[in-house]
Scaffold this motif. Sequence first.
Motif, PDB file in Angstrom:
ATOM      1  N   VAL A 327      -6.402 -17.395   0.485  1.00 28.99           N
ATOM      2  CA  VAL A 327      -5.471 -16.151   0.861  1.00 28.99           C
ATOM      3  C   VAL A 327      -4.462 -16.243  -0.350  1.00 28.99           C
ATOM      4  O   VAL A 327      -3.951 -17.400  -0.723  1.00 28.99           O
ATOM      5  CB  VAL A 327      -5.088 -16.014   2.322  1.00 28.99           C
ATOM      6  N   THR A 328      -3.899 -14.841  -0.802  1.00 25.96           N
ATOM      7  CA  THR A 328      -2.800 -14.794  -1.476  1.00 25.96           C
ATOM      8  C   THR A 328      -2.086 -13.353  -1.274  1.00 25.96           C
ATOM      9  O   THR A 328      -2.873 -12.429  -0.560  1.00 25.96           O
ATOM     10  CB  THR A 328      -3.045 -14.966  -3.152  1.00 25.96           C
ATOM     11  N   VAL A 329      -0.648 -13.463  -1.667  1.00 20.73           N
ATOM     12  CA  VAL A 329      -0.227 -12.090  -1.548  1.00 20.73           C
ATOM     13  C   VAL A 329       0.377 -11.313  -2.871  1.00 20.73           C
ATOM     14  O   VAL A 329       1.039 -12.412  -3.432  1.00 20.73           O
ATOM     15  CB  VAL A 329       1.112 -12.346  -0.355  1.00 20.73           C
ATOM     16  N   SER A 330       0.157 -10.250  -2.907  1.00 17.64           N
ATOM     17  CA  SER A 330       0.986  -9.621  -4.095  1.00 17.64           C
ATOM     18  C   SER A 330       2.124  -8.946  -3.940  1.00 17.64           C
ATOM     19  O   SER A 330       2.053  -7.968  -3.089  1.00 17.64           O
ATOM     20  CB  SER A 330      -0.155  -8.774  -5.070  1.00 17.64           C
ATOM     21  N   ASP A 331       2.949  -9.408  -4.191  1.00 18.36           N
ATOM     22  CA  ASP A 331       4.439  -8.666  -3.911  1.00 18.36           C
ATOM     23  C   ASP A 331       4.438  -7.308  -4.665  1.00 18.36           C
ATOM     24  O   ASP A 331       4.937  -6.439  -4.207  1.00 18.36           O
ATOM     25  CB  ASP A 331       5.636  -9.557  -4.607  1.00 18.36           C
ATOM     26  N   THR A 332       3.834  -7.339  -5.792  1.00 21.34           N
ATOM     27  CA  THR A 332       3.809  -6.023  -6.761  1.00 21.34           C
ATOM     28  C   THR A 332       3.009  -4.982  -5.880  1.00 21.34           C
ATOM     29  O   THR A 332       3.351  -3.671  -6.126  1.00 21.34           O
ATOM     30  CB  THR A 332       3.162  -6.271  -7.915  1.00 21.34           C
ATOM     31  N   LEU A 333       1.838  -5.324  -5.477  1.00 21.90           N
ATOM     32  CA  LEU A 333       0.913  -4.396  -4.710  1.00 21.90           C
ATOM     33  C   LEU A 333       1.241  -4.469  -3.403  1.00 21.90           C
ATOM     34  O   LEU A 333       0.436  -3.468  -2.696  1.00 21.90           O
ATOM     35  CB  LEU A 333      -0.591  -4.834  -4.894  1.00 21.90           C
ATOM     36  N   SER A 334       2.149  -4.917  -2.823  1.00 25.20           N
ATOM     37  CA  SER A 334       2.220  -5.228  -1.113  1.00 25.20           C
ATOM     38  C   SER A 334       1.030  -5.127  -0.452  1.00 25.20           C
ATOM     39  O   SER A 334       0.773  -4.552   0.269  1.00 25.20           O
ATOM     40  CB  SER A 334       3.062  -3.717  -0.954  1.00 25.20           C
ATOM     41  N   THR A 335       0.273  -6.048  -0.969  1.00 24.76           N
ATOM     42  CA  THR A 335      -1.136  -6.346  -0.328  1.00 24.76           C
ATOM     43  C   THR A 335      -1.207  -7.806  -0.006  1.00 24.76           C
ATOM     44  O   THR A 335      -1.154  -8.616  -0.828  1.00 24.76           O
ATOM     45  CB  THR A 335      -2.030  -5.590  -1.135  1.00 24.76           C
ATOM     46  N   ILE A 336      -2.005  -8.118   0.926  1.00 26.18           N
ATOM     47  CA  ILE A 336      -2.438  -9.533   1.021  1.00 26.18           C
ATOM     48  C   ILE A 336      -3.904  -9.602   0.968  1.00 26.18           C
ATOM     49  O   ILE A 336      -4.582  -8.708   1.216  1.00 26.18           O
ATOM     50  CB  ILE A 336      -2.124  -9.902   2.831  1.00 26.18           C
ATOM     51  N   PHE A 337      -4.673 -10.427   0.090  1.00 28.57           N
ATOM     52  CA  PHE A 337      -5.828 -10.557  -0.104  1.00 28.57           C
ATOM     53  C   PHE A 337      -6.518 -11.949   0.271  1.00 28.57           C
ATOM     54  O   PHE A 337      -5.804 -12.935   0.398  1.00 28.57           O
ATOM     55  CB  PHE A 337      -6.001 -10.516  -1.836  1.00 28.57           C
ATOM     56  N   LYS A 338      -7.783 -12.016   0.608  1.00 25.48           N
ATOM     57  CA  LYS A 338      -8.498 -13.074   1.036  1.00 25.48           C
ATOM     58  C   LYS A 338      -9.867 -13.043   0.464  1.00 25.48           C
ATOM     59  O   LYS A 338     -10.470 -11.836   0.224  1.00 25.48           O
ATOM     60  CB  LYS A 338      -8.508 -13.288   2.515  1.00 25.48           C
ATOM     61  N   ILE A 407     -10.929 -10.326 -11.606  1.00 19.42           N
ATOM     62  CA  ILE A 407      -9.656 -10.129 -11.783  1.00 19.42           C
ATOM     63  C   ILE A 407      -9.755  -8.496 -10.941  1.00 19.42           C
ATOM     64  O   ILE A 407     -10.528  -7.698 -11.266  1.00 19.42           O
ATOM     65  CB  ILE A 407      -9.026  -9.643 -13.225  1.00 19.42           C
ATOM     66  N   TRP A 408      -8.622  -8.667 -10.032  1.00 21.27           N
ATOM     67  CA  TRP A 408      -8.693  -7.106  -9.242  1.00 21.27           C
ATOM     68  C   TRP A 408      -7.216  -6.651  -9.484  1.00 21.27           C
ATOM     69  O   TRP A 408      -6.272  -7.269  -9.499  1.00 21.27           O
ATOM     70  CB  TRP A 408      -8.571  -7.394  -7.815  1.00 21.27           C
ATOM     71  N   SER A 409      -7.305  -5.303  -9.809  1.00 20.67           N
ATOM     72  CA  SER A 409      -6.171  -4.552 -10.133  1.00 20.67           C
ATOM     73  C   SER A 409      -6.161  -3.168  -9.515  1.00 20.67           C
ATOM     74  O   SER A 409      -7.363  -2.634  -9.276  1.00 20.67           O
ATOM     75  CB  SER A 409      -5.790  -4.381 -11.457  1.00 20.67           C
ATOM     76  N   GLU A 410      -5.055  -2.469  -9.359  1.00 20.83           N
ATOM     77  CA  GLU A 410      -5.154  -1.106  -8.665  1.00 20.83           C
ATOM     78  C   GLU A 410      -5.040  -0.272  -9.800  1.00 20.83           C
ATOM     79  O   GLU A 410      -4.262  -0.248 -10.721  1.00 20.83           O
ATOM     80  CB  GLU A 410      -4.103  -0.978  -7.562  1.00 20.83           C
ATOM     81  N   VAL A 411      -6.007   0.797  -9.704  1.00 21.73           N
ATOM     82  CA  VAL A 411      -6.095   1.973 -10.706  1.00 21.73           C
ATOM     83  C   VAL A 411      -5.680   3.404 -10.109  1.00 21.73           C
ATOM     84  O   VAL A 411      -5.842   3.448  -8.891  1.00 21.73           O
ATOM     85  CB  VAL A 411      -7.392   1.997 -11.453  1.00 21.73           C
ATOM     86  N   LEU A 422     -17.854  -6.794 -20.493  1.00 24.41           N
ATOM     87  CA  LEU A 422     -17.219  -7.120 -19.235  1.00 24.41           C
ATOM     88  C   LEU A 422     -17.900  -6.226 -18.026  1.00 24.41           C
ATOM     89  O   LEU A 422     -18.488  -5.362 -18.382  1.00 24.41           O
ATOM     90  CB  LEU A 422     -15.593  -6.645 -19.209  1.00 24.41           C
ATOM     91  N   ALA A 423     -18.051  -6.704 -17.059  1.00 23.70           N
ATOM     92  CA  ALA A 423     -18.669  -6.042 -15.871  1.00 23.70           C
ATOM     93  C   ALA A 423     -17.660  -5.497 -15.037  1.00 23.70           C
ATOM     94  O   ALA A 423     -16.785  -6.324 -14.387  1.00 23.70           O
ATOM     95  CB  ALA A 423     -19.521  -7.107 -14.770  1.00 23.70           C
ATOM     96  N   ILE A 424     -17.383  -4.283 -14.758  1.00 23.53           N
ATOM     97  CA  ILE A 424     -16.360  -3.498 -14.139  1.00 23.53           C
ATOM     98  C   ILE A 424     -16.841  -2.728 -13.257  1.00 23.53           C
ATOM     99  O   ILE A 424     -17.543  -1.895 -13.329  1.00 23.53           O
ATOM    100  CB  ILE A 424     -15.495  -2.523 -15.140  1.00 23.53           C
ATOM    101  N   GLU A 425     -16.402  -2.831 -12.035  1.00 24.60           N
ATOM    102  CA  GLU A 425     -16.779  -2.138 -10.827  1.00 24.60           C
ATOM    103  C   GLU A 425     -15.543  -1.812 -10.151  1.00 24.60           C
ATOM    104  O   GLU A 425     -14.470  -2.407  -9.956  1.00 24.60           O
ATOM    105  CB  GLU A 425     -17.549  -3.108  -9.853  1.00 24.60           C
ATOM    106  N   TYR A 426     -15.641  -0.715  -8.925  1.00 24.80           N
ATOM    107  CA  TYR A 426     -14.628   0.071  -8.376  1.00 24.80           C
ATOM    108  C   TYR A 426     -14.870   0.024  -6.939  1.00 24.80           C
ATOM    109  O   TYR A 426     -16.048   0.036  -6.447  1.00 24.80           O
ATOM    110  CB  TYR A 426     -14.193   1.416  -9.023  1.00 24.80           C
ATOM    111  N   GLY A 427     -13.900  -0.076  -6.127  1.00 25.05           N
ATOM    112  CA  GLY A 427     -13.988   0.095  -4.639  1.00 25.05           C
ATOM    113  C   GLY A 427     -12.847   0.801  -4.063  1.00 25.05           C
ATOM    114  O   GLY A 427     -11.347   0.759  -4.722  1.00 25.05           O
ATOM    115  N   VAL A 433      -7.724   2.582  -4.998  1.00 25.97           N
ATOM    116  CA  VAL A 433      -8.530   2.324  -5.698  1.00 25.97           C
ATOM    117  C   VAL A 433      -8.529   0.982  -6.699  1.00 25.97           C
ATOM    118  O   VAL A 433      -7.496   0.880  -7.166  1.00 25.97           O
ATOM    119  CB  VAL A 433      -9.133   3.277  -6.941  1.00 25.97           C
ATOM    120  N   MET A 434      -9.226   0.045  -6.135  1.00 26.93           N
ATOM    121  CA  MET A 434      -9.400  -1.236  -6.799  1.00 26.93           C
ATOM    122  C   MET A 434     -10.369  -1.566  -7.720  1.00 26.93           C
ATOM    123  O   MET A 434     -11.551  -1.313  -7.440  1.00 26.93           O
ATOM    124  CB  MET A 434      -9.462  -2.447  -5.618  1.00 26.93           C
TER     125      MET A 434
END
Length: 481
Positions: A327-338, A407-411, A422-427, A433-434
């Motif tokens: 698990v990690t937390v992104s301070d920039t995105l204000s989001t917890i990920f697992k 690599i996950w980022s918000e768009v 690169l294989a790029i997908e969205y959810g 939108v990640m």
Amino acid sequence: MAESSTNNIIITLNVGGQLFQTTPQTLALAGSNSLLYTFSASTTTVFIDRDPDLFSILLSFLRTSRLPSKSLRFDLLDIIAEAEFYGIDPRSITGVSDSSRFDGFDLQKSKILPLNGRDSPSAISTTTASESVYVAHGNKITYFDWSLRRKSTLLTCFPEIDSLLGVSDSLVAAGATDFAGLRVFNVGKREVKATLTWKSNPLPGVGGNSTVQAIGSSPNHLFGSFESSRRNSNAIVAFDHTTLQPAVEFSRADEIYSSTATTANDLYSAIPSTKLQWLASSNVLMASGSHGGPSGLVGNIKLWDIRSTNGGPIWHLKERDDCFSDVTVSDTLSTIFKVGINSGDVFMIDMRRLTNGGSKQDGTQWARIGEVWRSTGASGKGREGSGCKMESYGNQVFCVKGENVEIWSEVAIASTVRDSGLAIEYGMVDGRVMRRNVMGKIKDGGCGRITKIGFGGNRMFLTRKDQQFVEVWESHVVLKL
């Protein structure tokens, strides 16, 4: 002197027989401690016995804040050495210390850092201020300075190091899960500066041999997650960075396996925190840990405000179904990920939606963002996420799966993207939108399962199973001219 008069002053420098003319304002950009700053008030031609071609690159950088295209003809180490001679901070030129120039989608393998001995890396840490790197391998810790040109190795008392945290260029904290004490080492002097402990038993002379499960840091505190040698109690202690004295103790759980410890809450409290992350924006520490037993893997994620720890965590999530592999937390995105241990999928919790102000779980549910497009629906069989690692850096989140890195980022908006490499997908989750970028073996990368991942400045550091070196990947966005 009037500003208009200052702007009309021309400084002439003779570097290796070649004349350069510039202004005092340009030379002052080199910094008040630089050699060039001392020439900004000169009224005569100054001779400097150095390479004029390298000087022209530095002068161009001072004028434009970027390296000119001709710098690509030179070895970067030569430019760094020349900058050091003039007293210009080389990190401002290379962009190493500027994390805003880091782009995870634009990484290239730049070098290999060899380690002494036959032990593979067990932990890695970068320092925030200088971007130097510490690597634990076996009973040793190897330090690399920010330029990765200078290194030193020290032997420790640990048979193997499990937790590592670079405090500064000279200090590093280390601990082990099967050896008592949190040691702070002075790398330059090759000595132990302090041994930090937690007493699991308040009686004199009892309970001081606790082991370290994780290390974290904030601007004011060094955090240690401790567990007693009997594995029946644990706590987190915040030590003052300056004095290294205990400041606050919290998350304490005592006598977990006593005759009265029969409830589910007692079982969850038996789990020590194995990962500590500081959220600078909210002055909160995230502590997480998991444990495997007859009923499967269970875990805790807690948010602590160390200014008011008597009332328990400000938020607490108990994990059971598809518990996190990491698990990690992104301070920039204000989001917890697992990443789920069973599914291997990536999930998120938007911290801006957390409403619980006490120590109880608020019912917040994970939202799956990994594999949301898969027609077979939610997975949950097997242990696809076993061994996966997660770390956040800047506005991106990295999930390591075997030899691969996601690599996950918000768009801003979802769209269809085609990229041959690169294989790029969205959810989409709750309107956010990640984007997932599957980097595979990262082009010309090495082979072998990735065991550790770390970040600093414009760099990513990788270690692999059974390999005695560290891979350095740099975002070549700093080289675009």
